[in-house]
Structure formats: C-alpha cells, structure tokens
Design a protein around this motif. Structure first.
Motif, PDB file in Angstrom:
ATOM      1  N   ARG A 165       0.848  -1.188   0.000  1.00 25.78           N
ATOM      2  CA  ARG A 165       0.000   0.000   0.000  1.00 25.78           C
ATOM      3  C   ARG A 165       0.882   1.235   0.000  1.00 25.78           C
ATOM      4  O   ARG A 165       1.968   1.238   0.603  1.00 25.78           O
ATOM      5  N   SER A 166       0.410   2.313  -0.650  1.00 23.01           N
ATOM      6  CA  SER A 166       1.273   3.482  -0.760  1.00 23.01           C
ATOM      7  C   SER A 166       0.477   4.755  -0.982  1.00 23.01           C
ATOM      8  O   SER A 166      -0.626   4.743  -1.543  1.00 23.01           O
ATOM      9  N   LEU A 167       1.070   5.865  -0.542  1.00 21.58           N
ATOM     10  CA  LEU A 167       0.502   7.202  -0.704  1.00 21.58           C
ATOM     11  C   LEU A 167       1.596   8.118  -1.224  1.00 21.58           C
ATOM     12  O   LEU A 167       2.711   8.113  -0.696  1.00 21.58           O
ATOM     13  N   VAL A 168       1.280   8.900  -2.245  1.00 20.03           N
ATOM     14  CA  VAL A 168       2.223   9.874  -2.796  1.00 20.03           C
ATOM     15  C   VAL A 168       1.871  11.255  -2.247  1.00 20.03           C
ATOM     16  O   VAL A 168       0.708  11.667  -2.278  1.00 20.03           O
ATOM     17  N   VAL A 169       2.882  11.961  -1.765  1.00 23.04           N
ATOM     18  CA  VAL A 169       2.714  13.296  -1.189  1.00 23.04           C
ATOM     19  C   VAL A 169       3.424  14.310  -2.077  1.00 23.04           C
ATOM     20  O   VAL A 169       4.626  14.181  -2.343  1.00 23.04           O
ATOM     21  N   LEU A 170       2.672  15.317  -2.532  1.00 22.76           N
ATOM     22  CA  LEU A 170       3.197  16.372  -3.383  1.00 22.76           C
ATOM     23  C   LEU A 170       2.764  17.731  -2.826  1.00 22.76           C
ATOM     24  O   LEU A 170       1.868  17.807  -1.985  1.00 22.76           O
ATOM     25  N   HIS A 171       3.369  18.787  -3.349  1.00 28.92           N
ATOM     26  CA  HIS A 171       2.808  20.120  -3.139  1.00 28.92           C
ATOM     27  C   HIS A 171       2.060  20.577  -4.393  1.00 28.92           C
ATOM     28  O   HIS A 171       0.913  20.992  -4.324  1.00 28.92           O
ATOM     29  N   TYR A 172       2.705  20.468  -5.533  1.00 33.34           N
ATOM     30  CA  TYR A 172       2.076  20.861  -6.798  1.00 33.34           C
ATOM     31  C   TYR A 172       1.126  19.771  -7.286  1.00 33.34           C
ATOM     32  O   TYR A 172       1.316  18.584  -7.017  1.00 33.34           O
ATOM     33  N   ALA A 173       0.119  20.173  -8.026  1.00 35.63           N
ATOM     34  CA  ALA A 173      -0.914  19.254  -8.495  1.00 35.63           C
ATOM     35  C   ALA A 173      -0.414  18.401  -9.652  1.00 35.63           C
ATOM     36  O   ALA A 173       0.275  18.898 -10.545  1.00 35.63           O
ATOM     37  N   PRO A 174      -0.808  17.116  -9.693  1.00 38.68           N
ATOM     38  CA  PRO A 174      -0.443  16.259 -10.818  1.00 38.68           C
ATOM     39  C   PRO A 174      -1.507  16.197 -11.914  1.00 38.68           C
ATOM     40  O   PRO A 174      -1.255  15.647 -12.974  1.00 38.68           O
ATOM     41  N   VAL A 175      -2.695  16.730 -11.645  1.00 37.66           N
ATOM     42  CA  VAL A 175      -3.809  16.665 -12.606  1.00 37.66           C
ATOM     43  C   VAL A 175      -4.547  17.999 -12.612  1.00 37.66           C
ATOM     44  O   VAL A 175      -4.564  18.713 -11.593  1.00 37.66           O
ATOM     45  N   PRO A 176      -5.199  18.356 -13.710  1.00 35.75           N
ATOM     46  CA  PRO A 176      -5.923  19.636 -13.763  1.00 35.75           C
ATOM     47  C   PRO A 176      -7.230  19.631 -12.979  1.00 35.75           C
ATOM     48  O   PRO A 176      -7.695  20.698 -12.579  1.00 35.75           O
ATOM     49  N   GLU A 177      -7.824  18.467 -12.756  1.00 36.12           N
ATOM     50  CA  GLU A 177      -9.137  18.426 -12.100  1.00 36.12           C
ATOM     51  C   GLU A 177      -9.109  19.065 -10.712  1.00 36.12           C
ATOM     52  O   GLU A 177     -10.088  19.700 -10.294  1.00 36.12           O
ATOM     53  N   THR A 178      -8.016  18.897  -9.978  1.00 33.14           N
ATOM     54  CA  THR A 178      -7.979  19.405  -8.607  1.00 33.14           C
ATOM     55  C   THR A 178      -7.528  20.865  -8.526  1.00 33.14           C
ATOM     56  O   THR A 178      -7.428  21.416  -7.419  1.00 33.14           O
ATOM     57  N   VAL A 179      -7.264  21.499  -9.662  1.00 21.08           N
ATOM     58  CA  VAL A 179      -7.015  22.948  -9.652  1.00 21.08           C
ATOM     59  C   VAL A 179      -8.212  23.701 -10.239  1.00 21.08           C
ATOM     60  O   VAL A 179      -8.194  24.937 -10.303  1.00 21.08           O
ATOM     61  N   GLU A 180      -9.255  22.964 -10.651  1.00 21.76           N
ATOM     62  CA  GLU A 180     -10.445  23.623 -11.186  1.00 21.76           C
ATOM     63  C   GLU A 180     -11.070  24.512 -10.126  1.00 21.76           C
ATOM     64  O   GLU A 180     -11.270  24.107  -8.989  1.00 21.76           O
ATOM     65  N   ILE A 207      -3.042   9.965  -3.945  1.00 17.99           N
ATOM     66  CA  ILE A 207      -2.101  11.072  -4.054  1.00 17.99           C
ATOM     67  C   ILE A 207      -2.715  12.260  -3.336  1.00 17.99           C
ATOM     68  O   ILE A 207      -3.912  12.534  -3.491  1.00 17.99           O
ATOM     69  N   VAL A 208      -1.913  12.981  -2.553  1.00 20.56           N
ATOM     70  CA  VAL A 208      -2.377  14.228  -1.950  1.00 20.56           C
ATOM     71  C   VAL A 208      -1.444  15.358  -2.365  1.00 20.56           C
ATOM     72  O   VAL A 208      -0.251  15.156  -2.575  1.00 20.56           O
ATOM     73  N   HIS A 209      -2.020  16.541  -2.493  1.00 17.48           N
ATOM     74  CA  HIS A 209      -1.222  17.732  -2.817  1.00 17.48           C
ATOM     75  C   HIS A 209      -1.913  18.954  -2.239  1.00 17.48           C
ATOM     76  O   HIS A 209      -3.037  18.880  -1.718  1.00 17.48           O
ATOM     77  N   GLY A 210      -1.249  20.098  -2.336  1.00 17.25           N
ATOM     78  CA  GLY A 210      -1.823  21.365  -1.909  1.00 17.25           C
ATOM     79  C   GLY A 210      -1.707  22.401  -3.008  1.00 17.25           C
ATOM     80  O   GLY A 210      -1.971  22.132  -4.171  1.00 17.25           O
ATOM     81  N   HIS A 211      -1.304  23.623  -2.638  1.00 19.48           N
ATOM     82  CA  HIS A 211      -0.941  24.711  -3.543  1.00 19.48           C
ATOM     83  C   HIS A 211      -2.130  25.433  -4.166  1.00 19.48           C
ATOM     84  O   HIS A 211      -2.135  26.657  -4.207  1.00 19.48           O
ATOM     85  N   ARG A 220      -8.636  12.435 -10.575  1.00 23.38           N
ATOM     86  CA  ARG A 220      -7.979  11.152 -10.826  1.00 23.38           C
ATOM     87  C   ARG A 220      -6.907  11.326 -11.886  1.00 23.38           C
ATOM     88  O   ARG A 220      -7.033  12.174 -12.777  1.00 23.38           O
ATOM     89  N   THR A 221      -5.862  10.498 -11.781  1.00 27.34           N
ATOM     90  CA  THR A 221      -4.852  10.462 -12.833  1.00 27.34           C
ATOM     91  C   THR A 221      -5.439   9.771 -14.056  1.00 27.34           C
ATOM     92  O   THR A 221      -6.492   9.129 -13.972  1.00 27.34           O
ATOM     93  N   PRO A 222      -4.783   9.865 -15.215  1.00 29.42           N
ATOM     94  CA  PRO A 222      -5.291   9.162 -16.397  1.00 29.42           C
ATOM     95  C   PRO A 222      -5.527   7.677 -16.171  1.00 29.42           C
ATOM     96  O   PRO A 222      -6.450   7.093 -16.737  1.00 29.42           O
ATOM     97  N   ARG A 223      -4.736   7.050 -15.315  1.00 30.28           N
ATOM     98  CA  ARG A 223      -4.894   5.620 -15.034  1.00 30.28           C
ATOM     99  C   ARG A 223      -5.936   5.348 -13.946  1.00 30.28           C
ATOM    100  O   ARG A 223      -6.286   4.204 -13.683  1.00 30.28           O
ATOM    101  N   GLY A 224      -6.424   6.393 -13.290  1.00 26.67           N
ATOM    102  CA  GLY A 224      -7.502   6.222 -12.326  1.00 26.67           C
ATOM    103  C   GLY A 224      -7.128   6.325 -10.867  1.00 26.67           C
ATOM    104  O   GLY A 224      -7.970   6.098 -10.001  1.00 26.67           O
ATOM    105  N   CYS A 225      -5.894   6.689 -10.542  1.00 28.45           N
ATOM    106  CA  CYS A 225      -5.509   6.832  -9.135  1.00 28.45           C
ATOM    107  C   CYS A 225      -6.166   8.077  -8.546  1.00 28.45           C
ATOM    108  O   CYS A 225      -6.090   9.159  -9.136  1.00 28.45           O
ATOM    109  N   PRO A 226      -6.809   7.957  -7.386  1.00 25.19           N
ATOM    110  CA  PRO A 226      -7.451   9.132  -6.788  1.00 25.19           C
ATOM    111  C   PRO A 226      -6.441  10.180  -6.325  1.00 25.19           C
ATOM    112  O   PRO A 226      -5.391   9.850  -5.776  1.00 25.19           O
ATOM    113  N   VAL A 227      -6.789  11.434  -6.587  1.00 21.72           N
ATOM    114  CA  VAL A 227      -5.952  12.578  -6.231  1.00 21.72           C
ATOM    115  C   VAL A 227      -6.787  13.502  -5.347  1.00 21.72           C
ATOM    116  O   VAL A 227      -7.936  13.824  -5.689  1.00 21.72           O
TER     117      VAL A 227
END
Length: 247
Positions: A165-180, A207-211, A220-227
C-alpha cells in the motif's frame, strides 16, 4: 510497488490525515493550530503535510510550527512547498522541522505500519497536451528541466517502496481536475502532468497535494488513481481543514 487496494490485506487500514498550505506566520495565535493537531491525533494514525508549511520560509516561522509539531502525538510526514523556499533559508527550515519530528520527503520514501509514503515538492509546467516544452530560450529550458527533474526524483523514490500500500505526497498538483476553480490563466503554474505520468507507472492507493487554494478536492490520474487537493482552504468531507483517508 506491489498492487495496492487499501483493503487491509497487509494489515489494518492506516488512517491518514492530510493537510496542506498551513502558511504559519509570525504573530499568529498558535492555539488553533495546536488544537487542530490534537484533534487529528485522536482520529488519525499519521499526519501528512503537503507543503507551504510556512508563509515566507523564514526560520522563525519554522520554529513556530515546530513548537506545534512537537506536541503532536503521531507520526509526521511531509513535503515542502514553494513558500518554504521564499527566504532562501530552506536548509535551516528543513533542519528545524526535522528536529521537531517531521519526516520530510524530498525524492525519498518512508514506511509506517505497512504503508509506503513517497514524495517530492513537484514543480509547475502545465497539463496534458499544453505542458510547456523545452524549446526556445535557455530560461524556458531551465524551467522545464526543473519540472522534469522533480518527476525523475519522484520516480526514483517510488522504485524504493516495497510495501503493498502506498501514498504519494506532493505540493504541486499532478492533474488539472484538482485545480479547477482557480483562474485558468494560472493553471500552468499550479502543477504538471509529468507528476501524474510518473505515478501512473506504479500501483498507488492515493495522491495528496496542496498549492491550489481555490481548486477542487478530488480528481484522478489518467490511469484512475485518486488525487486529493488537501490545501487548508479546500472544503473536505470531514468538514475540517484536513482530509481523512484510509490506506
């Protein structure tokens, strides 16, 4: 990374509280943040901080946050954000926060109770077919090179994670949906699809991010991972400044 489904096959689900963009500044009342950390400790197993921990990256701001972190009675994991670099004192900020018990991920990973955490700050660059390319002036090439370097650090770190099991932590967004919700003109400065492209080479639970303070909570990423955009100002299902995820 092995395939991850968050169903507890590797152990009981890990409760992760995730919060970004605290923006601790001098002169603010420390009481509310201390109370929030105490609240989180009652409902989560781990606290993840998704960057912009300080407002201008000053060591004094880092010390103020460190005082609150020392009172938190659970594992602390995080990444820095762009604001944490503003004063040019990032090494001091890192030292202060790490001494307070925060495990900072900067192209690195760690494990808590069978869950792998991997993270980088990330960098801007834009999304999809409109990502900025390394063409033209040297300054543009340098900008794109930084974005690529962050994605490469993330990939190298993800290859070190051996948990199911794994969680990715970012500051910048990896997908446009969460900056809408943000002005479209600044989308390229809020994140980069290069991060999602890297993550989608692996099996990841979330995946979690802020900013993006005016963005949206979930994508979601193109492959379907929740962001999840866990910036402080983003409304979340908890009704609180933090998200609560089970991994």
């Amino acid at each position: 990374m092995a395939e991850a489904n968050g169903n507890g096959l590797d152990g009981a689900p890990l409760r992760v509280a995730a919060l970004g963009d605290i923006h601790v500044r001098e002169g603010q009342d420390p009481g509310p943040l201390r109370a929030l950390f105490a609240e989180i400790a009652q409902s989560a197993d781990v606290l993840v901080l998704a960057g912009d921990l300080t407002d201008t990256g000053s060591p004094k701001e880092a010390e103020l946050l460190a005082e609150q972190l020392r009172a938190a009675s659970l594992p602390l994991i995080g990444v820095l954000g762009n604001h944490d670099y503003e004063c040019g004192k990032v090494d001091e900020v890192k030292h202060i926060l790490c001494n307070a018990g925060l495990k900072l991920l900067d192209g690195s990973s760690c494990e808590v109770n069978g869950v792998g955490f991997v993270g980088v700050k990330g960098f801007p660059g834009g999304f999809g077919a409109r990502m900025l390319g390394a063409f033209g002036e040297p300054a543009i090439k340098t900008f794109v090179s930084e974005s690529i370097a962050e994605a490469m650090q993330l990939e190298n770190a993800m290859r070190t994670v051996k948990t199911g099991r794994s969680l990715v932590v970012l500051h910048y967004a990896p997908v446009p949906e969460t900056v809408e919700g943000e002005p479209r003109e600044i989308y390229p400065f809020l994140g980069s699809s290069r991060l999602a492209e890297t993550i989608d080479r692996f099996e990841v639970d979330a995946i979690v991010h802020g900013h993006a303070h005016r963005g949206s909570y979930e994508g979601r990423t193109p492959r379907g991972c929740p962001v999840y955009n866990v910036a402080w100002a983003i409304p979340k299902p908890t009704g609180r400044p933090y998200a609560l995820l089970e991994i």
